[in-house]
Design a protein around this motif. Structure first.
Motif, PDB file in Angstrom:
ATOM      1  N   ARG A  30       6.054  -2.385  -9.125  1.00 46.24           N
ATOM      2  CA  ARG A  30       6.602  -1.637  -7.995  1.00 46.24           C
ATOM      3  C   ARG A  30       5.854  -1.968  -6.710  1.00 46.24           C
ATOM      4  O   ARG A  30       6.460  -2.229  -5.667  1.00 46.24           O
ATOM      5  N   LEU A  31       4.520  -1.934  -6.785  1.00 47.05           N
ATOM      6  CA  LEU A  31       3.711  -2.207  -5.600  1.00 47.05           C
ATOM      7  C   LEU A  31       3.949  -3.611  -5.078  1.00 47.05           C
ATOM      8  O   LEU A  31       4.038  -3.831  -3.859  1.00 47.05           O
ATOM      9  N   LEU A  32       4.074  -4.568  -5.997  1.00 46.94           N
ATOM     10  CA  LEU A  32       4.337  -5.951  -5.594  1.00 46.94           C
ATOM     11  C   LEU A  32       5.700  -6.058  -4.916  1.00 46.94           C
ATOM     12  O   LEU A  32       5.846  -6.714  -3.874  1.00 46.94           O
ATOM     13  N   GLY A  33       6.705  -5.411  -5.493  1.00 41.23           N
ATOM     14  CA  GLY A  33       8.046  -5.449  -4.916  1.00 41.23           C
ATOM     15  C   GLY A  33       8.096  -4.811  -3.539  1.00 41.23           C
ATOM     16  O   GLY A  33       8.705  -5.349  -2.603  1.00 41.23           O
ATOM     17  N   LEU A  34       7.440  -3.654  -3.373  1.00 42.65           N
ATOM     18  CA  LEU A  34       7.426  -2.981  -2.080  1.00 42.65           C
ATOM     19  C   LEU A  34       6.668  -3.802  -1.040  1.00 42.65           C
ATOM     20  O   LEU A  34       7.090  -3.888   0.123  1.00 42.65           O
TER      21      LEU A  34
END
Length: 312
Positions: free
Chosen positions: A282-286
Motif C-alpha cells: 500500500r505504501l509503495l503504491g501511494l
C-alpha cells in the motif's frame, strides 16, 4: 434514465433560460449556457432513493437540503456566510448522526467535508470534467462497497454514478448544460461523506477516497496553496487551476476530459486493488501515485511558465 430525461427537460427551450452561466474573462466557455443540470441530477438521485427506500439518511437528507440551498444560490446569488453555514451544517449533521468521532477528529472531518464540497465546485469548469469524474469516482465506491458486502452504500454510490452518467450525456463536449452549484456542491458533499462512512464501517482504509478522487484533490489543493502563498483572494473567481491552464494552452475540452478520465480511472483501480494488500505494498503504491501526480503538476507548471497565455 431519470437524470437523462430531467437534464434534457432543463435544457429545453422552455426551461433553458431559468439560470444562465454568462461567459466572462474567467470562463472557459464562450456562449450563455444553462447551469441547471445539477437540479436534474440531484432530483434523479432523490427520487430513485425514495422509490427504493434506501440510502443512509445521515447522507441523503443533508445532500438534498444542500441542493435546495445552492439552487437558490444559482438563481439569486448568496453571500459567503449562508453558503458556508449550509455546508458546515450539512457536515455536522452527517457526523453527529454517524459518530462519535472524537474531539480532535470531528472538526478535521467537518473541514474535510466542506473542503470536498467546494473542491467539486472549483473543478466544475470544463465540459464533461466534473460529471465524468463523478461517474468514475462513485462507481469505484460502489465496487468497493459491494465487495465488502455493504449493499446500502453500494446502492447509494451506483445511483449517484448513474445519475452523473445521465447528466454527462448533455454535459460532455460540446456541453449543452452545466451542473451549477446545486449539483457540484452536493456531489462534493456525497464524495466526502460516503468516503467517511465507508471508512467508519471498515469497508476501506482512510486514504481510499483520497486516491479515488486524487485528480481533483491535487489540482484544487495545489492551486489553493499557490494562491494563498501569493496572497490572492481564495474566494475570487480565477482561471489558474491546472485543468484551466491546459485549456488555455490549447487543449480542447474533450481532450482534457478524456485525459482526466484515464488518470482517475487509473487512480481508482489502484485504490480498489491496494485496499486489501499488505501495508508495504500500500505504501509503495501511494508513494508511486504521489510521485506521478507531482511530476504531472510540475510538467504543467513548466509549460505554463513558457506559455504566451501566462499573462492573460
Amino acid at each position: 434514465m431519470l437524470a437523462l430525461a430531467f437534464v434534457r427537460a432543463l435544457w429545453s427551450d422552455s426551461l433553458a433560460g431559468l439560470v444562465l452561466d454568462m461567459p466572462n474573462d474567467r470562463s472557459l466557455h464562450d456562449r450563455p449556457t444553462p447551469r441547471t443540470g445539477g437540479i436534474g441530477l440531484m432530483l434523479a438521485v432523490a427520487l430513485t432513493l425514495l422509490a427504493c427506500a434506501c440510502g443512509p439518511r445521515s447522507i441523503v437528507i443533508p445532500a438534498v437540503l444542500l441542493a435546495a440551498v445552492f439552487l437558490i444560490d444559482d438563481v439569486r446569488g448568496l453571500s459567503v456566510l449562508p453558503r458556508f453555514l449550509a455546508q458546515f451544517g450539512g457536515a455536522i449533521w452527517f457526523l453527529a448522526a454517524t459518530g462519535p468521532y472524537g474531539l480532535l477528529l470531528f472538526p478535521l472531518l467537518v473541514l474535510g467535508i466542506v473542503w470536498s464540497a467546494n473542491l467539486y465546485n472549483f473543478m466544475d469548469g470544463s465540459n464533461g470534467l466534473a460529471g465524468g469524474m463523478a461517474v468514475i469516482g462513485f462507481a469505484s465506491y460502489a465496487i468497493a462497497a459491494a465487495w465488502a458486502d455493504d449493499t446500502e452504500l453500494a446502492l447509494l454510490s451506483i445511483i449517484v454514478a448513474g445519475a452523473a452518467a445521465g447528466f454527462l450525456v448533455w454535459n460532455f463536449d460540446p456541453a449543452r448544460i452545466f451542473l451549477g452549484d446545486a449539483g457540484s456542491i452536493p456531489l462534493g458533499f456525497l464524495a466526502a461523506t460516503i468516503g467517511v462512512l465507508g471508512w467508519e464501517r471498515g469497508l476501506w482504509p482512510f486514504w481510499f477516497p483520497g486516491l479515488v478522487f486524487a485528480t481533483f484533490i491535487v489540482d484544487s489543493g495545489l492551486t489553493l496553496a499557490k494562491r494563498l502563498v501569493h496572497r490572492e483572494n481564495p474566494f475570487q473567481a480565477h482561471r489558474s487551476h491546472y485543468y484551466q491552464r491546459l485549456i488555455r494552452m490549447g487543449w480542447s475540452h474533450r481532450r482534457l476530459a478524456l485525459a482526466a478520465y484515464a488518470l482517475m480511472l487509473a487512480t481508482s483501480l489502484s485504490a480498489v486493488a491496494l485496499r486489501n494488500m499488505t501495508l508495504p505494498t500500500r505504501l509503495l503504491g501511494l508513494a508511486l501515485w504521489l510521485a506521478i501526480l507531482a511530476t504531472l503538476a510540475l510538467s504543467i507548471d513548466r509549460r505554463w511558465r513558457k506559455s504566451p497565455m501566462r499573462g492573460t
